[in-house]
Design a protein around this motif. Structure first.
Motif, PDB file in Angstrom:
ATOM      1  N   GLY A  82      29.345 -20.779  25.757  1.00  0.00           N
ATOM      2  CA  GLY A  82      28.698 -20.825  27.057  1.00  0.00           C
ATOM      3  C   GLY A  82      27.601 -21.873  27.062  1.00  0.00           C
ATOM      4  O   GLY A  82      26.660 -21.788  26.278  1.00  0.00           O
ATOM      5  N   GLU A  83      27.724 -22.872  27.935  1.00  0.00           N
ATOM      6  CA  GLU A  83      26.745 -23.956  27.980  1.00  0.00           C
ATOM      7  C   GLU A  83      25.598 -23.592  28.919  1.00  0.00           C
ATOM      8  O   GLU A  83      25.817 -23.039  29.999  1.00  0.00           O
ATOM      9  CB  GLU A  83      27.418 -25.255  28.416  1.00  0.00           C
ATOM     10  N   PRO A  84      24.349 -23.890  28.525  1.00  0.00           N
ATOM     11  CA  PRO A  84      23.188 -23.470  29.314  1.00  0.00           C
ATOM     12  C   PRO A  84      23.149 -24.033  30.727  1.00  0.00           C
ATOM     13  O   PRO A  84      22.852 -23.312  31.671  1.00  0.00           O
ATOM     14  CB  PRO A  84      21.990 -23.971  28.486  1.00  0.00           C
ATOM     15  N   GLY A  85      23.445 -25.324  30.908  1.00  0.00           N
ATOM     16  CA  GLY A  85      23.354 -25.907  32.239  1.00  0.00           C
ATOM     17  C   GLY A  85      21.910 -26.121  32.657  1.00  0.00           C
ATOM     18  O   GLY A  85      20.978 -26.020  31.859  1.00  0.00           O
ATOM     19  N   LYS A  86      21.694 -26.390  33.932  1.00  0.00           N
ATOM     20  CA  LYS A  86      20.366 -26.697  34.450  1.00  0.00           C
ATOM     21  C   LYS A  86      19.569 -25.413  34.694  1.00  0.00           C
ATOM     22  O   LYS A  86      20.129 -24.351  34.910  1.00  0.00           O
ATOM     23  CB  LYS A  86      20.466 -27.499  35.738  1.00  0.00           C
ATOM     24  N   GLY A  87      18.260 -25.550  34.669  1.00  0.00           N
ATOM     25  CA  GLY A  87      17.401 -24.418  34.976  1.00  0.00           C
ATOM     26  C   GLY A  87      17.300 -23.432  33.832  1.00  0.00           C
ATOM     27  O   GLY A  87      17.414 -23.794  32.660  1.00  0.00           O
ATOM     28  N   ASP A  88      17.100 -22.177  34.175  1.00  0.00           N
ATOM     29  CA  ASP A  88      16.912 -21.113  33.188  1.00  0.00           C
ATOM     30  C   ASP A  88      18.191 -20.930  32.376  1.00  0.00           C
ATOM     31  O   ASP A  88      19.225 -20.550  32.936  1.00  0.00           O
ATOM     32  CB  ASP A  88      16.558 -19.812  33.916  1.00  0.00           C
ATOM     33  N   PRO A  89      18.170 -21.148  31.070  1.00  0.00           N
ATOM     34  CA  PRO A  89      19.398 -20.996  30.277  1.00  0.00           C
ATOM     35  C   PRO A  89      19.923 -19.569  30.261  1.00  0.00           C
ATOM     36  O   PRO A  89      21.114 -19.356  30.043  1.00  0.00           O
ATOM     37  CB  PRO A  89      18.977 -21.452  28.873  1.00  0.00           C
ATOM     38  N   LEU A  90      19.044 -18.586  30.508  1.00  0.00           N
ATOM     39  CA  LEU A  90      19.483 -17.194  30.495  1.00  0.00           C
ATOM     40  C   LEU A  90      20.204 -16.791  31.780  1.00  0.00           C
ATOM     41  O   LEU A  90      20.754 -15.692  31.862  1.00  0.00           O
ATOM     42  CB  LEU A  90      18.282 -16.266  30.270  1.00  0.00           C
ATOM     43  N   ALA A  91      20.193 -17.658  32.760  1.00  0.00           N
ATOM     44  CA  ALA A  91      20.886 -17.361  34.018  1.00  0.00           C
ATOM     45  C   ALA A  91      22.341 -17.798  33.987  1.00  0.00           C
ATOM     46  O   ALA A  91      23.094 -17.503  34.907  1.00  0.00           O
ATOM     47  CB  ALA A  91      20.172 -18.050  35.179  1.00  0.00           C
ATOM     48  N   HIS A  92      22.754 -18.474  32.902  1.00  0.00           N
ATOM     49  CA  HIS A  92      24.115 -18.995  32.812  1.00  0.00           C
ATOM     50  C   HIS A  92      24.992 -18.083  31.950  1.00  0.00           C
ATOM     51  O   HIS A  92      24.525 -17.484  30.979  1.00  0.00           O
ATOM     52  CB  HIS A  92      24.096 -20.407  32.227  1.00  0.00           C
ATOM     53  N   PRO A  93      26.274 -17.978  32.288  1.00  0.00           N
ATOM     54  CA  PRO A  93      27.172 -17.091  31.533  1.00  0.00           C
ATOM     55  C   PRO A  93      27.318 -17.518  30.079  1.00  0.00           C
ATOM     56  O   PRO A  93      27.329 -18.715  29.761  1.00  0.00           O
ATOM     57  CB  PRO A  93      28.508 -17.230  32.276  1.00  0.00           C
ATOM     58  N   ARG A  94      27.436 -16.543  29.206  1.00  0.00           N
ATOM     59  CA  ARG A  94      27.717 -16.787  27.788  1.00  0.00           C
ATOM     60  C   ARG A  94      28.390 -15.553  27.220  1.00  0.00           C
ATOM     61  O   ARG A  94      28.307 -14.463  27.797  1.00  0.00           O
ATOM     62  CB  ARG A  94      26.457 -17.137  26.982  1.00  0.00           C
ATOM     63  N   MET A  95      29.029 -15.731  26.076  1.00  0.00           N
ATOM     64  CA  MET A  95      29.750 -14.619  25.467  1.00  0.00           C
ATOM     65  C   MET A  95      29.696 -14.725  23.953  1.00  0.00           C
ATOM     66  O   MET A  95      29.893 -15.809  23.399  1.00  0.00           O
ATOM     67  CB  MET A  95      31.202 -14.591  25.948  1.00  0.00           C
ATOM     68  N   THR A  96      29.416 -13.606  23.308  1.00  0.00           N
ATOM     69  CA  THR A  96      29.460 -13.520  21.852  1.00  0.00           C
ATOM     70  C   THR A  96      30.778 -12.888  21.438  1.00  0.00           C
ATOM     71  O   THR A  96      31.098 -11.768  21.858  1.00  0.00           O
ATOM     72  CB  THR A  96      28.298 -12.678  21.312  1.00  0.00           C
ATOM     73  N   LEU A  97      31.553 -13.613  20.642  1.00  0.00           N
ATOM     74  CA  LEU A  97      32.810 -13.118  20.103  1.00  0.00           C
ATOM     75  C   LEU A  97      32.559 -12.612  18.686  1.00  0.00           C
ATOM     76  O   LEU A  97      31.934 -13.298  17.875  1.00  0.00           O
ATOM     77  CB  LEU A  97      33.855 -14.228  20.066  1.00  0.00           C
ATOM     78  N   ARG A 142      36.156  -7.830  19.208  1.00  0.00           N
ATOM     79  CA  ARG A 142      35.456  -7.391  20.413  1.00  0.00           C
ATOM     80  C   ARG A 142      34.500  -8.497  20.831  1.00  0.00           C
ATOM     81  O   ARG A 142      34.285  -9.463  20.093  1.00  0.00           O
ATOM     82  CB  ARG A 142      34.680  -6.084  20.181  1.00  0.00           C
ATOM     83  N   ALA A 143      33.939  -8.350  22.033  1.00  0.00           N
ATOM     84  CA  ALA A 143      33.057  -9.395  22.540  1.00  0.00           C
ATOM     85  C   ALA A 143      32.007  -8.794  23.460  1.00  0.00           C
ATOM     86  O   ALA A 143      32.196  -7.725  24.050  1.00  0.00           O
ATOM     87  CB  ALA A 143      33.862 -10.461  23.288  1.00  0.00           C
ATOM     88  N   SER A 144      30.893  -9.508  23.571  1.00  0.00           N
ATOM     89  CA  SER A 144      29.819  -9.140  24.488  1.00  0.00           C
ATOM     90  C   SER A 144      29.658 -10.270  25.496  1.00  0.00           C
ATOM     91  O   SER A 144      29.274 -11.383  25.132  1.00  0.00           O
ATOM     92  CB  SER A 144      28.518  -8.915  23.718  1.00  0.00           C
ATOM     93  N   LEU A 145      29.969  -9.986  26.747  1.00  0.00           N
ATOM     94  CA  LEU A 145      29.935 -10.994  27.813  1.00  0.00           C
ATOM     95  C   LEU A 145      28.714 -10.772  28.687  1.00  0.00           C
ATOM     96  O   LEU A 145      28.475  -9.665  29.174  1.00  0.00           O
ATOM     97  CB  LEU A 145      31.204 -10.906  28.656  1.00  0.00           C
ATOM     98  N   ASN A 146      27.945 -11.832  28.875  1.00  0.00           N
ATOM     99  CA  ASN A 146      26.809 -11.805  29.790  1.00  0.00           C
ATOM    100  C   ASN A 146      27.070 -12.846  30.867  1.00  0.00           C
ATOM    101  O   ASN A 146      27.038 -14.050  30.597  1.00  0.00           O
ATOM    102  CB  ASN A 146      25.508 -12.101  29.044  1.00  0.00           C
ATOM    103  N   GLY A 147      27.351 -12.374  32.062  1.00  0.00           N
ATOM    104  CA  GLY A 147      27.661 -13.285  33.155  1.00  0.00           C
ATOM    105  C   GLY A 147      26.450 -13.776  33.910  1.00  0.00           C
ATOM    106  O   GLY A 147      26.581 -14.431  34.936  1.00  0.00           O
ATOM    107  N   GLY A 148      25.254 -13.491  33.397  1.00  0.00           N
ATOM    108  CA  GLY A 148      24.015 -13.808  34.090  1.00  0.00           C
ATOM    109  C   GLY A 148      23.214 -12.516  34.238  1.00  0.00           C
ATOM    110  O   GLY A 148      23.650 -11.448  33.793  1.00  0.00           O
TER     111      GLY A 148
END
Length: 250
Positions: A82-97, A142-148
């Motif tokens: 999951g790439e951070p992108g602009k602005g707050d990096p925690l607002a962008h989707p990421r996933m731990t596999l 298993r995975a942990s997905l954070n969509g924002g």
């Protein structure tokens, strides 16, 4: 009486599954966490990424690196995509596999992993065949997905699985099909990229395909176009590509 901890997890639906798969399929890199055998400490590095046709992450690392030795000692590891992108990096989707990694050296899967990886990471051709480098395939348990913010999901391996019906037949034709599309139908590839959200149709190349869609690259950019329905055989590929090209013209 203690207060019950609130359940912050959302139910895994088709939207979450699609987001998780897209994060993996379009990832250019990942943070790789391994276990240091010296004292069991976590060790994190960055690796370039591609996927096998079934969606499993594939990375190329050198035996001279610490994480190579760590994986040889203990195959358990994690990947953060999951790439951070602009602005707050925690607002962008990421996933731990969370899962294990297998060294593909000397296995039949190595050649296809190399082919797909180099089409996504062409500069790696300079060192991919050096004797100290090896391709590794990650298997998710298993995975942990954070969509924002407020969008957390506990994702299973089956949620990220690719339909298996066409995997073998598509694997046999993929390299030729990709080369043909880039050589003879570059305009269609550009229209696919536009349909997938690219800003322009110029400069795009088809990198990989699988039963669920197409991955295209332009420099450091990656976009994915999902099919309306998974392919059941390689024979369905051409009609689907023709239909997508026609749709993108209108």
């Amino acid at each position: 009486m203690t207060d019950k901890k609130p359940d912050i997890l959302q139910p895994v639906d088709d939207s979450a599954r699609r987001l998780g798969k897209t994060l993996v399929r379009t990832a250019r890199f990942a943070s790789l966490a391994t276990i240091d055998p010296l004292d069991g400490s976590p060790s994190v590095s960055r690796v370039s990424l591609a996927t096998a046709m079934d969606g499993s992450p594939v990375f190329l690392i050198s035996r001279l690196s610490g994480h190579f030795a760590n994986l040889e000692a203990d195959s358990r590891c994690s990947l953060l995509v999951g790439e951070p992108g602009k602005g707050d990096p925690l607002a962008h989707p990421r996933m731990t596999l969370i899962g294990t990694a297998e060294n593909l050296s000397g296995t039949p899967a190595r050649d296809q992993a190399k082919s797909r990886f180099l089409r996504r990471n062409p500069k790696a051709a300079l060192y991919a065949d050096f004797p100290d480098f090896a391709f590794w395939k990650f298997t998710t348990t298993r995975a942990s997905l954070n969509g924002g913010f407020g969008r957390a999901y506990a994702v299973s391996a089956s949620d990220l699985a690719c339909p298996a019906a066409a995997l073998e037949s598509l694997s046999e034709i993929e390299e030729g099909a990709v080369a043909h599309m880039n050589a003879d139908h570059a305009d269609a590839v550009g229209r696919y990229a536009l349909k997938a959200g690219a800003a322009t149709a110029e400069g795009w190349r088809l990198a990989t395909l699988d039963p669920e869609g197409l991955d295209m690259t332009s420099g450091d950019e990656v976009v994915r176009l999902w099919f309306d329905a998974p392919l059941m055989s390689a024979q369905e590929l051409r009609p689907v590509l023709v239909a997508l090209a026609r749709k993108s013209e209108s």
